[in-house]
Design an enzyme around this catalytic site. Structure first.
Site, PDB file in Angstrom:
ATOM      1  N   ASN A 292       0.842  -1.200   0.000  1.00 36.50           N
ATOM      2  CA  ASN A 292       0.000   0.000   0.000  1.00 36.50           C
ATOM      3  C   ASN A 292       0.876   1.249   0.000  1.00 36.50           C
ATOM      4  O   ASN A 292       1.985   1.258   0.546  1.00 36.50           O
ATOM      5  CB  ASN A 292      -1.025   0.001   1.140  1.00 36.50           C
ATOM      6  CG  ASN A 292      -0.437  -0.231   2.515  1.00 36.50           C
ATOM      7  OD1 ASN A 292       0.609  -0.831   2.657  1.00 36.50           O
ATOM      8  ND2 ASN A 292      -1.125   0.233   3.531  1.00 36.50           N
ATOM      9  N   ILE A 293       0.369   2.276  -0.630  1.00 31.00           N
ATOM     10  CA  ILE A 293       1.095   3.540  -0.795  1.00 31.00           C
ATOM     11  C   ILE A 293       0.130   4.665  -0.447  1.00 31.00           C
ATOM     12  O   ILE A 293      -0.925   4.801  -1.088  1.00 31.00           O
ATOM     13  CB  ILE A 293       1.595   3.689  -2.255  1.00 31.00           C
ATOM     14  CG1 ILE A 293       2.508   2.516  -2.627  1.00 31.00           C
ATOM     15  CG2 ILE A 293       2.323   5.024  -2.430  1.00 31.00           C
ATOM     16  CD1 ILE A 293       2.811   2.420  -4.122  1.00 31.00           C
ATOM     17  N   GLU A 294       0.468   5.419   0.578  1.00 32.22           N
ATOM     18  CA  GLU A 294      -0.430   6.485   1.042  1.00 32.22           C
ATOM     19  C   GLU A 294       0.072   7.858   0.591  1.00 32.22           C
ATOM     20  O   GLU A 294       1.266   8.108   0.518  1.00 32.22           O
ATOM     21  CB  GLU A 294      -0.535   6.425   2.574  1.00 32.22           C
ATOM     22  CG  GLU A 294      -1.158   5.118   3.021  1.00 32.22           C
ATOM     23  CD  GLU A 294      -1.283   4.978   4.525  1.00 32.22           C
ATOM     24  OE1 GLU A 294      -0.655   5.763   5.268  1.00 32.22           O
ATOM     25  OE2 GLU A 294      -2.024   4.077   4.948  1.00 32.22           O
TER      26      GLU A 294
ATOM     27  N   CYS B 244      -4.278   0.512  -2.202  1.00 31.57           N
ATOM     28  CA  CYS B 244      -4.065  -0.692  -1.400  1.00 31.57           C
ATOM     29  C   CYS B 244      -3.010  -1.587  -2.051  1.00 31.57           C
ATOM     30  O   CYS B 244      -2.777  -1.527  -3.266  1.00 31.57           O
ATOM     31  CB  CYS B 244      -5.362  -1.502  -1.300  1.00 31.57           C
ATOM     32  SG  CYS B 244      -6.666  -0.709  -0.355  1.00 31.57           S
TER      33      CYS B 244
ATOM     34  N   GLU C  14      -3.202  -4.746  -2.674  1.00 31.39           N
ATOM     35  CA  GLU C  14      -3.792  -5.670  -3.643  1.00 31.39           C
ATOM     36  C   GLU C  14      -3.903  -5.029  -5.022  1.00 31.39           C
ATOM     37  O   GLU C  14      -3.572  -5.631  -6.038  1.00 31.39           O
ATOM     38  CB  GLU C  14      -5.205  -6.096  -3.194  1.00 31.39           C
ATOM     39  CG  GLU C  14      -5.245  -6.841  -1.871  1.00 31.39           C
ATOM     40  CD  GLU C  14      -5.400  -5.937  -0.655  1.00 31.39           C
ATOM     41  OE1 GLU C  14      -4.850  -4.817  -0.657  1.00 31.39           O
ATOM     42  OE2 GLU C  14      -6.070  -6.350   0.296  1.00 31.39           O
TER      43      GLU C  14
ATOM     44  N   CYS D 161     -10.288  -4.911   0.996  1.00 27.39           N
ATOM     45  CA  CYS D 161     -11.413  -3.969   1.038  1.00 27.39           C
ATOM     46  C   CYS D 161     -12.349  -4.241  -0.140  1.00 27.39           C
ATOM     47  O   CYS D 161     -12.019  -4.981  -1.076  1.00 27.39           O
ATOM     48  CB  CYS D 161     -10.902  -2.528   1.008  1.00 27.39           C
ATOM     49  SG  CYS D 161     -10.386  -1.963  -0.622  1.00 27.39           S
TER      50      CYS D 161
ATOM     51  N   CYS E 132     -10.955  -3.477  -3.666  1.00 26.15           N
ATOM     52  CA  CYS E 132      -9.990  -4.471  -4.163  1.00 26.15           C
ATOM     53  C   CYS E 132     -10.687  -5.777  -4.557  1.00 26.15           C
ATOM     54  O   CYS E 132     -10.282  -6.436  -5.514  1.00 26.15           O
ATOM     55  CB  CYS E 132      -8.902  -4.724  -3.123  1.00 26.15           C
ATOM     56  SG  CYS E 132      -7.781  -3.312  -2.957  1.00 26.15           S
TER      57      CYS E 132
HETATM   58  N1  THU Z   1      -5.164  -1.393   2.960  1.00 29.55           N
HETATM   59  C1  THU Z   1      -4.613  -2.270   2.073  1.00 29.55           C
HETATM   60  O1  THU Z   1      -3.578  -2.008   1.468  1.00 29.55           O
HETATM   61  N2  THU Z   1      -5.276  -3.437   1.854  1.00 29.55           N
HETATM   62  C2  THU Z   1      -6.343  -3.877   2.565  1.00 29.55           C
HETATM   63  O2  THU Z   1      -6.803  -4.973   2.328  1.00 29.55           O
HETATM   64  C3  THU Z   1      -6.924  -3.016   3.592  1.00 29.55           C
HETATM   65  C4  THU Z   1      -6.412  -1.625   3.660  1.00 29.55           C
HETATM   66  C5  THU Z   1      -4.428  -0.157   3.251  1.00 29.55           C
HETATM   67  C6  THU Z   1      -5.011   1.135   2.774  1.00 29.55           C
HETATM   68  C7  THU Z   1      -4.366   2.120   3.730  1.00 29.55           C
HETATM   69  O3  THU Z   1      -3.079   2.445   3.253  1.00 29.55           O
HETATM   70  C8  THU Z   1      -4.210   1.339   5.011  1.00 29.55           C
HETATM   71  O4  THU Z   1      -4.285  -0.026   4.642  1.00 29.55           O
HETATM   72  C9  THU Z   1      -5.235   1.648   6.072  1.00 29.55           C
HETATM   73  O5  THU Z   1      -6.526   1.573   5.561  1.00 29.55           O
END
Ligand code: THU
Length: 138
Positions: A42-44, A53, A55, A85, A88
């Site tokens: 994941n990259i915010e 996310c 995935e 989520c 995804c």
């Molecule tokens: N996130 C994922 O990468 N995959 C998931 O299945 C659930 C949520 C990430 C998104 C965000 O960067 C962090 O988790 C918190 O929601």
């Protein structure tokens, strides 16, 4: 590529997560039907909504590199069992109706699901087949 190797790859990918806002690390590893493996984390982003996310990072890498279908995905998150989520799940649906989803707690502790279990009665490419633009997967 067996499941154990895919699980290891997901755990490794988690280390690259860029998560300065949530500190919630997620890694994913995908096996495609042509036998290739793609990973993602994941990259915010500071303005939040462009955040992606793990995935989807992995799926988009696979598709953009020419693979067509996802066979298996392993997901390793920060909670004991981190499930994908809704967004995804829908993206996975686009690229494989029979995807096997492995939710990883640790190398030896994981659960297996089908996409059908996690996204029943899904909307997908088949629903658009009757329209002129319905040219996606089935
Ligand atoms: N996130 C994922 O990468 N995959 C998931 O299945 C659930 C949520 C990430 C998104 C965000 O960067 C962090 O988790 C918190 O929601």
């Amino acid at each position: 590529m067996d499941e154990k190797k895919l699980i290891k790859k997901a755990l490794e990918a988690k280390e690259n997560a860029y998560v300065p806002y949530s500190n919630f690390h997620v890694g994913a590893a995908i096996l495609t039907e042509d036998g290739k493996v793609y990973t993602g984390c994941n990259i915010e982003i500071a303005s939040y909504s462009p955040t992606i996310c793990a995935e989807r990072t992995a799926v988009f890498k696979a598709i953009s590199e020419g693979s067509k279908k996802v066979k298996t995905i392993a997901i390793a998150g920060e909670s004991e069992f981190t499930y994908p989520c809704g967004v995804c799940r829908q993206v996975l649906r686009e690229f494989g109706q029979d995807v096997k989803i492995i939710i990883v707690n640790s190398e030896d502790d994981y659960r297996e699901h089908t996409l059908e279990e996690l996204l029943p009665y899904s909307f997908g490419p088949k629903d658009l087949k009757k329209t002129e633009s319905g040219e996606g997967n089935v």
